[in-house]
Scaffold this motif. Sequence first.
Motif, mmCIF file in Angstrom:
data_model
loop_
_atom_site.group_PDB
_atom_site.id
_atom_site.type_symbol
_atom_site.label_atom_id
_atom_site.label_comp_id
_atom_site.label_asym_id
_atom_site.label_seq_id
_atom_site.Cartn_x
_atom_site.Cartn_y
_atom_site.Cartn_z
ATOM 1 N N VAL A 1 -7.409 4.879 10.356
ATOM 2 C CA VAL A 1 -8.036 5.022 9.042
ATOM 3 C C VAL A 1 -9.144 6.064 9.170
ATOM 4 C CG1 VAL A 1 -9.444 3.853 7.300
ATOM 5 C CG2 VAL A 1 -7.465 2.691 8.290
ATOM 6 N N GLU B 1 -6.514 6.171 4.172
ATOM 7 C CA GLU B 1 -7.541 5.253 3.690
ATOM 8 C C GLU B 1 -7.304 3.791 4.036
ATOM 9 O OE1 GLU B 1 -7.907 6.033 -0.489
ATOM 10 O OE2 GLU B 1 -8.771 8.015 -0.143
ATOM 11 N N LYS B 2 -6.072 3.425 4.432
ATOM 12 C CA LYS B 2 -5.857 2.031 4.806
ATOM 13 C C LYS B 2 -4.833 1.914 5.924
ATOM 14 C CE LYS B 2 -2.626 0.817 1.135
ATOM 15 N NZ LYS B 2 -2.346 -0.023 -0.001
#
Length: 106
Positions: A46, A83-84
Amino acid sequence: MKAGMPIRSLAGALALALVASPALSATIEVTIDKLVFTPASIEAKVGDTIEWVNKDAFAHTATVKGGWEVMIPPKSKGRMTLEKAGAVDYFCRFHPNMKGRVDVAP
């Protein structure tokens, strides 16, 4: 080094600075050439950025069904910051046989 600062204090300050520093993010390059993502599978974290380098003479995408899509113009680059966490399979919307995978660690 600050004059008069004890060596122990300096060592402690350096250790604290190293522990408090966030992990550096990386840029991972994926090349597109002759309708192939290379490497086809990558591992990232991430905060890392994937940069697709399109060497073909036509546009491609990096598309995740129900997720993100990055447009990659011919002879150009496309970028995206992860982002994840999780594993995602992606493909080119224009050339569905082109496939890649990203395993994103937290």
